[in-house]
Design a protein around this motif. Structure first.
Motif, PDB file in Angstrom:
ATOM      1  N   PHE A  31       0.765  -1.236   0.096  1.00 32.26           N
ATOM      2  CA  PHE A  31       0.079  -0.064   0.109  1.00 32.26           C
ATOM      3  C   PHE A  31       0.979   1.369  -0.111  1.00 32.26           C
ATOM      4  N   HIS A  32       1.780   1.201   0.884  1.00 28.21           N
ATOM      5  CA  HIS A  32       2.892   2.451   0.905  1.00 28.21           C
ATOM      6  C   HIS A  32       3.505   2.688  -0.180  1.00 28.21           C
ATOM      7  N   VAL A  33       3.920   1.702  -1.108  1.00 23.92           N
ATOM      8  CA  VAL A  33       4.428   1.974  -2.394  1.00 23.92           C
ATOM      9  C   VAL A  33       3.711   2.423  -3.287  1.00 23.92           C
ATOM     10  N   LEU A  34       2.495   1.897  -3.410  1.00 24.15           N
ATOM     11  CA  LEU A  34       1.470   2.418  -4.228  1.00 24.15           C
ATOM     12  C   LEU A  34       1.041   3.837  -4.207  1.00 24.15           C
ATOM     13  N   GLY A  35       1.192   4.282  -2.764  1.00 21.93           N
ATOM     14  CA  GLY A  35       1.041   5.488  -2.446  1.00 21.93           C
ATOM     15  C   GLY A  35       1.857   6.364  -2.866  1.00 21.93           C
ATOM     16  N   LEU A  36       3.285   6.067  -3.032  1.00 22.34           N
ATOM     17  CA  LEU A  36       4.470   6.888  -3.565  1.00 22.34           C
ATOM     18  C   LEU A  36       4.168   7.448  -4.881  1.00 22.34           C
ATOM     19  N   PRO A  37       4.986   8.682  -4.705  1.00 19.57           N
ATOM     20  CA  PRO A  37       4.770   9.326  -6.192  1.00 19.57           C
ATOM     21  C   PRO A  37       5.530   8.629  -7.194  1.00 19.57           C
ATOM     22  N   GLN A  38       5.013   8.664  -8.530  1.00 22.80           N
ATOM     23  CA  GLN A  38       5.539   7.841  -9.747  1.00 22.80           C
ATOM     24  C   GLN A  38       7.114   7.595  -9.505  1.00 22.80           C
ATOM     25  N   GLU A  39       7.793   8.851  -9.508  1.00 25.89           N
ATOM     26  CA  GLU A  39       9.386   8.967  -9.566  1.00 25.89           C
ATOM     27  C   GLU A  39      10.132   8.038  -8.294  1.00 25.89           C
ATOM     28  N   GLU A  40       9.362   8.104  -7.168  1.00 29.56           N
ATOM     29  CA  GLU A  40       9.948   7.369  -6.265  1.00 29.56           C
ATOM     30  C   GLU A  40       9.913   6.178  -6.332  1.00 29.56           C
ATOM     31  N   ALA A  41       8.766   5.620  -6.917  1.00 30.57           N
ATOM     32  CA  ALA A  41       8.398   4.184  -7.046  1.00 30.57           C
ATOM     33  C   ALA A  41       9.574   3.649  -8.088  1.00 30.57           C
ATOM     34  N   GLU A  42       9.579   4.497  -9.159  1.00 31.46           N
ATOM     35  CA  GLU A  42      10.648   4.018 -10.120  1.00 31.46           C
ATOM     36  C   GLU A  42      11.881   4.027  -9.605  1.00 31.46           C
ATOM     37  N   ALA A  43      12.185   5.101  -8.562  1.00 28.96           N
ATOM     38  CA  ALA A  43      13.456   5.097  -8.041  1.00 28.96           C
ATOM     39  C   ALA A  43      13.838   3.548  -7.217  1.00 28.96           C
ATOM     40  N   PHE A  44      12.801   3.315  -6.681  1.00 27.92           N
ATOM     41  CA  PHE A  44      12.836   1.972  -5.757  1.00 27.92           C
ATOM     42  C   PHE A  44      13.111   0.810  -6.616  1.00 27.92           C
ATOM     43  N   ALA A  45      12.249   0.678  -7.746  1.00 27.79           N
ATOM     44  CA  ALA A  45      12.348  -0.659  -8.836  1.00 27.79           C
ATOM     45  C   ALA A  45      14.086  -0.451  -9.333  1.00 27.79           C
ATOM     46  N   GLU A  46      14.277   0.891  -9.686  1.00 31.29           N
ATOM     47  CA  GLU A  46      15.493   1.005 -10.190  1.00 31.29           C
ATOM     48  C   GLU A  46      16.721   0.535  -9.289  1.00 31.29           C
ATOM     49  N   ALA A  47      16.604   0.777  -8.050  1.00 31.28           N
ATOM     50  CA  ALA A  47      17.714   0.508  -7.081  1.00 31.28           C
ATOM     51  C   ALA A  47      17.856  -1.080  -6.955  1.00 31.28           C
ATOM     52  N   ILE A  48      16.645  -1.643  -7.112  1.00 31.03           N
ATOM     53  CA  ILE A  48      16.764  -3.020  -7.070  1.00 31.03           C
ATOM     54  C   ILE A  48      17.698  -3.718  -8.253  1.00 31.03           C
ATOM     55  N   LEU A  49      17.249  -2.976  -9.545  1.00 29.33           N
ATOM     56  CA  LEU A  49      17.911  -3.581 -10.802  1.00 29.33           C
ATOM     57  C   LEU A  49      19.424  -2.953 -10.694  1.00 29.33           C
ATOM     58  N   GLU A  50      19.665  -1.819 -10.295  1.00 29.66           N
ATOM     59  CA  GLU A  50      20.994  -1.255 -10.452  1.00 29.66           C
ATOM     60  C   GLU A  50      21.915  -2.170  -9.202  1.00 29.66           C
ATOM     61  N   ALA A  51      21.421  -2.320  -8.122  1.00 31.35           N
ATOM     62  CA  ALA A  51      22.262  -3.241  -6.898  1.00 31.35           C
ATOM     63  C   ALA A  51      22.716  -4.516  -7.761  1.00 31.35           C
TER      64      ALA A  51
END
Lengths: 199, 199
Positions: A31-51
């Motif tokens: 729920f929390h992630v769904l409530g994040l602004p689009q760019e923050e959710a993208e940053a989260f997904a990108e952090a996983i891939l980047e790591a």
């Protein structure tokens, strides 16, 4: 019946697969992630891939790094003749925090644990033996956790190292600094007594 | 000094921003994700993006859905004249679990909470008023949490609804089924007494 949209349920399921995250917490996180602004959710997904993309193990010490050699192995000011063997990358950080050790590390990525189906071949012991055989190592300091599995792993490795003519030591047991004697368990106390030093 | 590779630290930071996740747990989660097979890590990242992409709020009841209308609002067998007002999507699930309610919902997405800077304009009250004004609604059942903020929000909304000539009710207070009287707090007990019913 499932009242959640499928994609939300999928996300919650992903969180629920993480260690220590139950299904209720996973739901809350989704729920929390769904409530994040689009760019923050993208940053989260990108952090996983980047790591996943940039972080790998150092070919020498097996610690995690994003460079060719980790900063410690790559540092000429450190004593490469002294190797401290730890179970996990976070143990390197704990040792570094003490600011007492100027050698290099070897990260096993686990300890031998028959109950969890982790054998000597599942952790980076071969790499340590190869390192000792091919470079000038004076001393191996075993710094696995002072519990049964950490102990057993340290004993196993030290037996393998015996024919290689390298000094093998173990972190001292004793009462933790700042603790109170009355709360120390008897095994720790007897080890502390055994290892007593002149002052 | 930071001994973690930057990308690993970034990932841990992302986890640490989630509610209820401290920095130690965040680190552990980041290590875990790093240890996942490539395709599982990608699935995790994709689940975040997919949830953001497909899940939105139902234009009628404001509950989360991946369809044009949520399955409940879209169901002609439900009584659209009875609206149960809840604070969060998870409360819809709790109500549905009781299998007692055949009306529809309205999800506020929060409660009025001055301490947390949530005002009446930050939650979906306007949408509820609009709904009552433009459709045949007989009854509004307030089902916000029975705590101070849930209560205050229910009171605020019921005052707004008063001129609209719709019946406004509240979930009953009382002792939970299966609980023990000796552990019930005095406020609950006095409410249970107040609301006693003939048998």
């Amino acid at each position: 019946m499932n009242y959640f949209p499928a994609a939300l349920q999928d996300l919650a399921d992903q969180f629920a697969r993480l260690p220590g995250i139950g299904s209720k917490t996973a739901q809350r996180l989704a729920f929390h992630v769904l409530g994040l602004p689009q760019e923050e959710a993208e940053a989260f997904a990108e952090a996983i891939l980047e790591a996943k993309r940039t972080v790998h193990t150092c070919p020498v010490c097996q610690n995690l790094t994003d460079r060719e050699l980790c900063p410690i192995c790559d540092n000429d000011l450190r004593d490469h003749g002294q190797i401290c063997v730890v179970a996990e990358p976070k143990d390197v950080i704990a040792m570094e925090r003490s600011r007492e050790f100027n050698g290099v590390y070897h990260v096993l990525h686990g300890v031998i644990s028959p109950l969890n189906h982790v054998t000597q071949d599942d952790i980076r012991i071969k790499e340590l033996l190869h390192r000792v055989a091919t470079s000038q190592v004076r001393e191996i300091i075993m710094a696995t956790n002072p519990d049964t599995e950490g102990e057993a792993t340290a004993m196993y490795i030290s037996r393998l190292l015996r024919p290689m003519e390298v000094k093998v030591t173990r972190l001292a047991y004793g009462v933790p600094v700042g603790s109170q004697l009355e709360y120390a368990d008897e095994v720790t106390l007897s080890r502390a007594l055994e290892g007593r030093q002149e002052i």
